[in-house]
Design a protein around this motif. Structure first.
Motif, PDB file in Angstrom:
ATOM      1  N   LEU A 138       0.827  -1.207   0.000  1.00  0.00           N
ATOM      2  CA  LEU A 138       0.000   0.000   0.000  1.00  0.00           C
ATOM      3  C   LEU A 138       0.864   1.261   0.000  1.00  0.00           C
ATOM      4  O   LEU A 138       0.587   2.208  -0.738  1.00  0.00           O
ATOM      5  N   ARG A 139       1.916   1.263   0.798  1.00  0.00           N
ATOM      6  CA  ARG A 139       2.784   2.448   0.872  1.00  0.00           C
ATOM      7  C   ARG A 139       3.534   2.693  -0.437  1.00  0.00           C
ATOM      8  O   ARG A 139       3.650   3.838  -0.884  1.00  0.00           O
ATOM      9  N   VAL A 140       4.026   1.639  -1.056  1.00  0.00           N
ATOM     10  CA  VAL A 140       4.763   1.806  -2.311  1.00  0.00           C
ATOM     11  C   VAL A 140       3.810   2.226  -3.429  1.00  0.00           C
ATOM     12  O   VAL A 140       4.101   3.147  -4.189  1.00  0.00           O
TER      13      VAL A 140
ATOM     14  N   ARG B 147       6.171  -7.062  -4.983  1.00  0.00           N
ATOM     15  CA  ARG B 147       7.370  -7.084  -5.832  1.00  0.00           C
ATOM     16  C   ARG B 147       7.193  -6.226  -7.076  1.00  0.00           C
ATOM     17  O   ARG B 147       8.092  -5.491  -7.480  1.00  0.00           O
ATOM     18  N   LEU B 148       6.034  -6.328  -7.687  1.00  0.00           N
ATOM     19  CA  LEU B 148       5.751  -5.550  -8.889  1.00  0.00           C
ATOM     20  C   LEU B 148       5.734  -4.054  -8.569  1.00  0.00           C
ATOM     21  O   LEU B 148       6.284  -3.246  -9.332  1.00  0.00           O
ATOM     22  N   ALA B 149       5.149  -3.686  -7.460  1.00  0.00           N
ATOM     23  CA  ALA B 149       5.124  -2.271  -7.053  1.00  0.00           C
ATOM     24  C   ALA B 149       6.537  -1.744  -6.841  1.00  0.00           C
ATOM     25  O   ALA B 149       6.874  -0.649  -7.301  1.00  0.00           O
ATOM     26  N   GLU B 150       7.359  -2.527  -6.163  1.00  0.00           N
ATOM     27  CA  GLU B 150       8.756  -2.123  -5.946  1.00  0.00           C
ATOM     28  C   GLU B 150       9.470  -1.956  -7.295  1.00  0.00           C
ATOM     29  O   GLU B 150      10.183  -0.982  -7.505  1.00  0.00           O
ATOM     30  N   TYR B 151       9.263  -2.905  -8.187  1.00  0.00           N
ATOM     31  CA  TYR B 151       9.893  -2.857  -9.511  1.00  0.00           C
ATOM     32  C   TYR B 151       9.442  -1.621 -10.289  1.00  0.00           C
ATOM     33  O   TYR B 151      10.259  -0.896 -10.854  1.00  0.00           O
ATOM     34  N   LEU B 152       8.144  -1.359 -10.311  1.00  0.00           N
ATOM     35  CA  LEU B 152       7.624  -0.239 -11.091  1.00  0.00           C
ATOM     36  C   LEU B 152       7.983   1.117 -10.489  1.00  0.00           C
ATOM     37  O   LEU B 152       8.029   2.116 -11.210  1.00  0.00           O
ATOM     38  N   HIS B 153       8.222   1.153  -9.201  1.00  0.00           N
ATOM     39  CA  HIS B 153       8.562   2.420  -8.545  1.00  0.00           C
ATOM     40  C   HIS B 153      10.061   2.613  -8.364  1.00  0.00           C
ATOM     41  O   HIS B 153      10.495   3.574  -7.727  1.00  0.00           O
ATOM     42  N   THR B 154      10.847   1.710  -8.902  1.00  0.00           N
ATOM     43  CA  THR B 154      12.300   1.865  -8.854  1.00  0.00           C
ATOM     44  C   THR B 154      12.726   2.677 -10.063  1.00  0.00           C
ATOM     45  O   THR B 154      12.357   2.363 -11.186  1.00  0.00           O
TER      46      THR B 154
END
Length: 171
Positions: free
Chosen positions: A10-12, A160-167
C-alpha cells in the motif's frame, strides 16, 4: 504472507497519497484477517477480513495501473469516454468505497455488483505494454483468489511488482 508485505504494498503503490487515501482501519486489514483466523468461531469474520485484504491489494494494483498511465508515456492507454475521469479511477473509487463503507461480504458484493459495468468498461479498448499487462493479470488473479494461499501469492507478487515499477531506472 505478512502484515508488513500488505503495508509495504500500500505504501509503495500510493506513495505520498497513502495517508490521505487510507484510514487506520483499512491499512490494518491483514492483521484483522490474522486475528479472525486465530479465533475458533470466526467464519463470517474471516470471510469479511479476507475480502478487505483482497480489496486492498486490488486498490494498490489499480493505483499502479493509473501511475503507469500518468507517467506520460504510451505505456497505458485508458480511454475516458465519460469525461476526464478514466475507468481505472472509477473502478478504484468503487473498490475504495466498498473497503471504507461495507460492513459485510454481502455489502461488498452489493456495492461491486451495482457498478459491474465499470469493471467491464475497464477492459474495453484498453491497451497496455508489458508492465501494464502484468498489473492487469495480477488484478484479475487477485479478484479471483478464493483462498488465503492464493491471495498471499497475489500480495507477494503485487508488492514485488510495485517495488519494480517504482524503482527509478539507472541512467
Amino acid at each position: 504472507m505478512s502484515v508488513v508485505t500488505f503495508e509495504t504494498l500500500l505504501r509503495v503503490a500510493f506513495g505520498e497519497r497513502y495517508d490521505e487515501f487510507f484510514s487506520a482501519a483499512e491499512t490494518t486489514a491483514y492483521s484483522r484477517l490474522d486475528r479472525a483466523l486465530q479465533q475458533a468461531d470466526a467464519g463470517v469474520a474471516v470471510s469479511f477480513a479476507f475480502e478487505r485484504v483482497r480489496l486492498g491489494v486490488a486498490l494498490a494494483l489499480l493505483q499502479l495501473l493509473i501511475d503507469l498511465r500518468d507517467e506520460g508515456e504510451t505505456v497505458v492507454s485508458i480511454p475516458a469516454p465519460d469525461g476526464p475521469d478514466d475507468e481505472a479511477r472509477a473502478v478504484q473509487r468503487i473498490l475504495h468505497r466498498a473497503l471504507r463503507e461495507a460492513q459485510s461480504v454481502e455489502e461488498i458484493d452489493g456495492l461491486v455488483q451495482a457498478e459491474a459495468s465499470a469493471f467491464e468498461r475497464l477492459y474495453t479498448d484498453l491497451f497496455v505494454d508489458d508492465d501494464g499487462e502484468l498489473v492487469l493479470l495480477l488484478f484479475e488473479r487477485t479478484l479471483a483468489a478464493d483462498t488465503r494461499r492464493e491471495l498471499d501469492r497475489c500480495l507477494t507478487e503485487a508488492a514485488r511488482l510495485a517495488e519494480y515499477l517504482h524503482t527509478e531506472p539507472e541512467a
